[in-house]
Design a protein around this motif. Structure first.
Motif, PDB file in Angstrom:
ATOM      1  N   GLN A  10       0.802  -1.222   0.000  1.00 31.09           N
ATOM      2  CA  GLN A  10       0.000   0.000   0.000  1.00 31.09           C
ATOM      3  C   GLN A  10       0.840   1.279   0.000  1.00 31.09           C
ATOM      4  OE1 GLN A  10      -2.575  -0.479   3.386  1.00 31.09           O
ATOM      5  NE2 GLN A  10      -3.876  -1.998   2.359  1.00 31.09           N
ATOM      6  N   SER A  49     -13.353   2.185  -8.352  1.00 27.68           N
ATOM      7  CA  SER A  49     -13.533   1.431  -7.118  1.00 27.68           C
ATOM      8  C   SER A  49     -13.617   2.378  -5.925  1.00 27.68           C
ATOM      9  CB  SER A  49     -12.355   0.454  -6.935  1.00 27.68           C
ATOM     10  OG  SER A  49     -12.377  -0.136  -5.654  1.00 27.68           O
ATOM     11  N   LYS A  50     -14.252   1.912  -4.872  1.00 27.49           N
ATOM     12  CA  LYS A  50     -14.287   2.687  -3.629  1.00 27.49           C
ATOM     13  C   LYS A  50     -13.032   2.473  -2.789  1.00 27.49           C
ATOM     14  CE  LYS A  50     -19.345   2.744  -3.312  1.00 27.49           C
ATOM     15  NZ  LYS A  50     -20.533   2.388  -2.496  1.00 27.49           N
ATOM     16  N   ASP A  51     -12.265   1.463  -3.142  1.00 27.59           N
ATOM     17  CA  ASP A  51     -11.016   1.177  -2.447  1.00 27.59           C
ATOM     18  C   ASP A  51      -9.988   2.262  -2.783  1.00 27.59           C
ATOM     19  OD1 ASP A  51      -8.755   0.141  -1.293  1.00 27.59           O
ATOM     20  OD2 ASP A  51      -8.489  -1.466  -2.763  1.00 27.59           O
ATOM     21  N   LYS A  52      -9.444   2.917  -1.769  1.00 22.51           N
ATOM     22  CA  LYS A  52      -8.541   4.043  -2.021  1.00 22.51           C
ATOM     23  C   LYS A  52      -7.226   3.626  -2.660  1.00 22.51           C
ATOM     24  CE  LYS A  52      -6.431   4.272   2.621  1.00 22.51           C
ATOM     25  NZ  LYS A  52      -6.179   5.172   3.774  1.00 22.51           N
ATOM     26  N   TYR A  53      -6.935   2.318  -2.681  1.00 24.45           N
ATOM     27  CA  TYR A  53      -5.707   1.843  -3.308  1.00 24.45           C
ATOM     28  C   TYR A  53      -5.945   1.295  -4.722  1.00 24.45           C
ATOM     29  CZ  TYR A  53      -3.680   2.408   1.295  1.00 24.45           C
ATOM     30  OH  TYR A  53      -3.242   2.944   2.494  1.00 24.45           O
ATOM     31  N   SER A  54      -7.169   1.394  -5.207  1.00 22.00           N
ATOM     32  CA  SER A  54      -7.450   1.022  -6.598  1.00 22.00           C
ATOM     33  C   SER A  54      -8.496   1.943  -7.226  1.00 22.00           C
ATOM     34  CB  SER A  54      -7.903  -0.440  -6.682  1.00 22.00           C
ATOM     35  OG  SER A  54      -9.096  -0.638  -5.938  1.00 22.00           O
ATOM     36  N   GLN A  55      -8.750   3.056  -6.577  1.00 20.79           N
ATOM     37  CA  GLN A  55      -9.815   3.972  -6.983  1.00 20.79           C
ATOM     38  C   GLN A  55      -9.636   4.496  -8.409  1.00 20.79           C
ATOM     39  OE1 GLN A  55     -10.072   7.367  -4.410  1.00 20.79           O
ATOM     40  NE2 GLN A  55     -11.973   8.137  -5.318  1.00 20.79           N
TER      41      GLN A  55
END
Length: 322
Positions: A106, A148-154
């Protein structure tokens, strides 16, 4: 803990986690006399082992002390790139790069996109920062698009606005961290259909015919073929056809022509068909024309008869004179 590879001087070592005949795990690894460290590796790559028997291996030169962090945790699971798009048919298109990662990735994660295998990226995103469009994609992306809602794949994906023909090419997604890197490529074709397609013929001599096909305004470079015959079963490719291709700002123009002798044509009535296509797409246009092969004997008799009619009906040059 990082894995390390060390040289071993002919020691008989069991496979990792295996046991000897008495059920006692062998832990001792003897170093070579010079105590040389061969290298380090995050996983099993580079280990050479000659496996002998079941459950045991004699490692002749290298042995790996495994790492607890695992290997290849950063992984592209799917690259979704549209294969074919018609020019001007869509307001936007999504190219998505779906990947998995581990917690230790990350802090150093970087997503990049490359176009046509060029060394410089055309898109870059580092989690926590704004995405950047570079080169051919500058001003062509919706940088606010969220995959995406994931901050590491947004912001892993590209939303290309109003894709046009110049964006045809290979798109490569690269995902990397301090621990690993993966990349994958797919091609996207943005094609432009022909603005016009024509087929015609004209007689070059009484016994030969010149058949011409021409198509204009396509992109990328199309394939133009001339066939003789009415059906797929009976038709044959006219191999004598000569092709000329011209590339301009408004697309490609292709000219195809073939000169054929009447005596080689199989039927009195011959169908010539021009088939235009763009490779790797389903785009195809057909144009055909019917050519009537004339009988030279009857044709000559017809010309002679017409001449006689003309001269017979011609006014007498002395008519009307006294």
């Amino acid at each position: 803990m990082e894995a390390e590879i060390i040289a071993v001087a002919g020691v008989d070592v069991p496979v990792m986690g295996d046991e000897n005949e008495k059920g006692i795990k062998r832990k001792e690894v003897k170093r070579p006399l010079d105590n040389t460290r061969v290298g380090k590796a995050p996983g099993m790559d580079g280990v050479r082992a000659d496996v002998k028997g079941r459950g045991r291996s004699t490692i002749s030169s290298l042995v790996l002390i495994p790492s607890s962090t695992g290997c290849n945790a950063l992984h592209i699971t799917d690259l979704d790139v549209p294969k074919v798009i018609q020019n001007g048919s869509r307001s936007s298109v999504i190219l998505d790069c779906i990947y998995s990662y581990e917690p230790h990735d990350q802090g150093s994660l970087v997503v990049k996109w490359f176009w046509n295998h060029e060394p410089e990226a055309v898109y870059q995103w580092i989690p926590g920062k704004k995405p950047e469009a570079i080169g051919i994609l500058r001003g062509r992306l919706n940088l606010e698009y969220s995959a995406s809602k994931d901050k590491y794949s947004q912001h892993r994906a590209l939303e290309i606005l109003y894709p046009t023909t110049e964006l045809t090419g290979f798109y490569t997604c690269s995902v990397s961290s301090f621990h690993d890197e993966e990349f994958e490529s797919k091609r996207m074709i943005v094609y432009a259909p022909a603005t016009r397609v024509n087929v015609s013929y004209h007689k070059t001599t009484p016994s030969t015919v010149n058949v011409t096909c021409d198509a204009h305004g396509m992109y990328p470079k199309p394939l133009l073929r001339l066939y003789e015959g009415a059906t797929k079963q009976s038709r044959s490719l006219v191999k004598e056809a000569h092709e000329e291709v011209i590339e301009a700002e408004d697309g490609f123009s292709v000219y195809l022509q073939a000169q054929m002798e009447d005596r080689v044509l199989k039927q009195q009535e011959t169908i010539f068909e021009c088939v235009l296509s763009i490779l790797e797409t389903e785009y195809q246009v057909r144009r055909n024309i019917i050519y009537f092969k004339r009988d030279e004997k009857n044709y000559n008799e017809f010309l002679l008869m017409m001449l006689m009619i003309i001269f017979t009906n011609a006014p007498d040059s002395h008519e009307g004179k006294e």
